[in-house]
Design a protein around this motif. Structure first.
Motif, mmCIF file in Angstrom:
data_model
loop_
_atom_site.group_PDB
_atom_site.id
_atom_site.type_symbol
_atom_site.label_atom_id
_atom_site.label_comp_id
_atom_site.label_asym_id
_atom_site.label_seq_id
_atom_site.Cartn_x
_atom_site.Cartn_y
_atom_site.Cartn_z
ATOM 1 N N MET A 179 -8.079 0.915 -13.581
ATOM 2 C CA MET A 179 -7.890 1.570 -12.279
ATOM 3 C C MET A 179 -8.459 0.713 -11.148
ATOM 4 O O MET A 179 -7.846 0.579 -10.087
ATOM 5 C CB MET A 179 -8.512 2.967 -12.280
ATOM 6 N N VAL A 180 -9.627 0.109 -11.368
ATOM 7 C CA VAL A 180 -10.214 -0.765 -10.350
ATOM 8 C C VAL A 180 -9.316 -1.979 -10.130
ATOM 9 O O VAL A 180 -9.049 -2.377 -8.989
ATOM 10 C CB VAL A 180 -11.643 -1.202 -10.748
ATOM 11 N N ALA A 181 -8.809 -2.564 -11.214
ATOM 12 C CA ALA A 181 -7.917 -3.724 -11.083
ATOM 13 C C ALA A 181 -6.658 -3.351 -10.313
ATOM 14 O O ALA A 181 -6.203 -4.104 -9.442
ATOM 15 C CB ALA A 181 -7.560 -4.267 -12.464
ATOM 16 N N TRP A 182 -6.087 -2.190 -10.606
ATOM 17 C CA TRP A 182 -4.886 -1.745 -9.901
ATOM 18 C C TRP A 182 -5.177 -1.562 -8.409
ATOM 19 O O TRP A 182 -4.396 -1.973 -7.559
ATOM 20 C CB TRP A 182 -4.348 -0.458 -10.512
ATOM 21 N N ALA A 183 -6.332 -0.969 -8.082
ATOM 22 C CA ALA A 183 -6.695 -0.778 -6.677
ATOM 23 C C ALA A 183 -6.874 -2.121 -5.965
ATOM 24 O O ALA A 183 -6.433 -2.290 -4.820
ATOM 25 C CB ALA A 183 -7.976 0.058 -6.578
ATOM 26 N N VAL A 184 -7.485 -3.073 -6.641
ATOM 27 C CA VAL A 184 -7.672 -4.396 -6.030
ATOM 28 C C VAL A 184 -6.322 -5.089 -5.835
ATOM 29 O O VAL A 184 -6.069 -5.679 -4.784
ATOM 30 C CB VAL A 184 -8.631 -5.255 -6.887
ATOM 31 N N ILE A 185 -5.459 -4.991 -6.823
ATOM 32 C CA ILE A 185 -4.124 -5.592 -6.695
ATOM 33 C C ILE A 185 -3.389 -4.969 -5.521
ATOM 34 O O ILE A 185 -2.782 -5.676 -4.707
ATOM 35 C CB ILE A 185 -3.332 -5.428 -8.004
ATOM 36 N N ARG A 186 -3.435 -3.655 -5.417
ATOM 37 C CA ARG A 186 -2.748 -2.960 -4.313
ATOM 38 C C ARG A 186 -3.334 -3.362 -2.958
ATOM 39 O O ARG A 186 -2.614 -3.448 -1.975
ATOM 40 C CB ARG A 186 -2.824 -1.452 -4.491
ATOM 41 N N SER A 187 -4.642 -3.577 -2.892
ATOM 42 C CA SER A 187 -5.239 -3.975 -1.610
ATOM 43 C C SER A 187 -4.873 -5.408 -1.248
ATOM 44 O O SER A 187 -4.722 -5.735 -0.073
ATOM 45 C CB SER A 187 -6.758 -3.801 -1.644
ATOM 46 N N LEU A 188 -4.727 -6.272 -2.263
ATOM 47 C CA LEU A 188 -4.354 -7.660 -1.997
ATOM 48 C C LEU A 188 -2.876 -7.802 -1.653
ATOM 49 O O LEU A 188 -2.509 -8.619 -0.814
ATOM 50 C CB LEU A 188 -4.683 -8.538 -3.208
ATOM 51 N N GLU A 189 -2.046 -7.034 -2.319
ATOM 52 C CA GLU A 189 -0.600 -7.104 -2.091
ATOM 53 C C GLU A 189 -0.010 -5.711 -2.214
ATOM 54 O O GLU A 189 0.402 -5.295 -3.294
ATOM 55 C CB GLU A 189 0.059 -8.058 -3.079
ATOM 56 N N PRO A 190 0.043 -4.973 -1.093
ATOM 57 C CA PRO A 190 0.512 -3.581 -1.135
ATOM 58 C C PRO A 190 1.967 -3.428 -1.576
ATOM 59 O O PRO A 190 2.365 -2.360 -2.016
ATOM 60 C CB PRO A 190 0.337 -3.096 0.306
ATOM 61 N N ARG A 191 2.761 -4.483 -1.482
ATOM 62 C CA ARG A 191 4.171 -4.367 -1.865
ATOM 63 C C ARG A 191 4.367 -4.326 -3.376
ATOM 64 O O ARG A 191 5.442 -3.980 -3.846
ATOM 65 C CB ARG A 191 4.973 -5.528 -1.278
ATOM 66 N N ILE A 192 3.337 -4.671 -4.141
ATOM 67 C CA ILE A 192 3.453 -4.605 -5.592
ATOM 68 C C ILE A 192 3.385 -3.139 -5.996
ATOM 69 O O ILE A 192 2.409 -2.451 -5.708
ATOM 70 C CB ILE A 192 2.344 -5.407 -6.298
ATOM 71 N N ALA A 193 4.409 -2.689 -6.643
ATOM 72 C CA ALA A 193 4.452 -1.286 -7.059
ATOM 73 C C ALA A 193 5.338 -1.154 -8.288
ATOM 74 O O ALA A 193 6.173 -2.010 -8.562
ATOM 75 C CB ALA A 193 4.994 -0.416 -5.927
ATOM 76 N N TRP A 194 5.154 -0.077 -8.999
ATOM 77 C CA TRP A 194 5.988 0.238 -10.152
ATOM 78 C C TRP A 194 7.147 1.077 -9.667
ATOM 79 O O TRP A 194 6.955 2.146 -9.096
ATOM 80 C CB TRP A 194 5.180 0.999 -11.195
#
Length: 166
Positions: free
Chosen positions: A41-56
């Motif tokens: 969950m922390v990794a997903w939050a960091v990924i989303r903060s770095l690149e918000p366009r990444i999504a499932w």
């Protein structure tokens, strides 16, 4: 890497707490599961903060991509099972047919050899991004040249270590 290290430290802390409280294998499995889920969950939050366009996007359906990913995943799991059998089966067999002392002596030798081998194998993971980029660019000649050069470095480190161990 920081997240991975944090998860590892949290797992270790959890192991100490579980063992200090007299917990068993079930509590250790729960500790590992909880820390891995939190780390994900922390990794997903960091990924989303770095690149918000990444999504499932469940609606995006690319059969060719899913086939390639599935083949790769299955092959990877087969390799993992093979590695597990290759590197752990003898310990089970020693424990079954010999003695626990034999397993301990074997484990000590195995750990020394594994530690020596880990040095050359640490040279390989940094190549993954470069090979991925070259593969995406379909530059197979440069991938092959990189492979050959990397193997020279790995072998230059591995052969002296193997000779020393022998």
């Amino acid at each position: 890497n920081r997240i991975s290290m944090g998860v590892t430290f949290a797992q270790l802390a959890g192991v100490f707490v579980v063992l200090a409280c007299g917990g068993g294998v079930r509590a250790l499995v729960i500790n590992t599961t909880v820390t891995l889920l939190l780390g994900s969950m922390v990794a997903w939050a960091v990924i989303r903060s770095l690149e918000p366009r990444i999504a499932w996007d469940a609606r995006a359906h690319h059969p060719g991509l899913w086939r390639r990913l599935s083949r790769y995943s299955v092959a990877l799991q087969i390799v993992n099972v093979g590695g597990l059998v290759q590197f752990q089966l003898e310990k089970v067999l020693f424990g079954r047919f010999l003695s626990l002392a034999a397993v301990g002596q074997y484990e000590l030798g195995w750990r020394v050899a594994s530690a020596a081998w880990s040095a050359p194998s640490l040279l390989l993971p940094p190549l993954l991004p470069a090979v991925s980029q070259l593969h995406a660019e379909a530059d197979h000649d440069r991938v092959e040249r990189l492979y050959r050069r990397a193997m020279r470095y790995v072998l230059a480190l591995a052969f002296p270590l193997a000779a020393m161990l022998l």
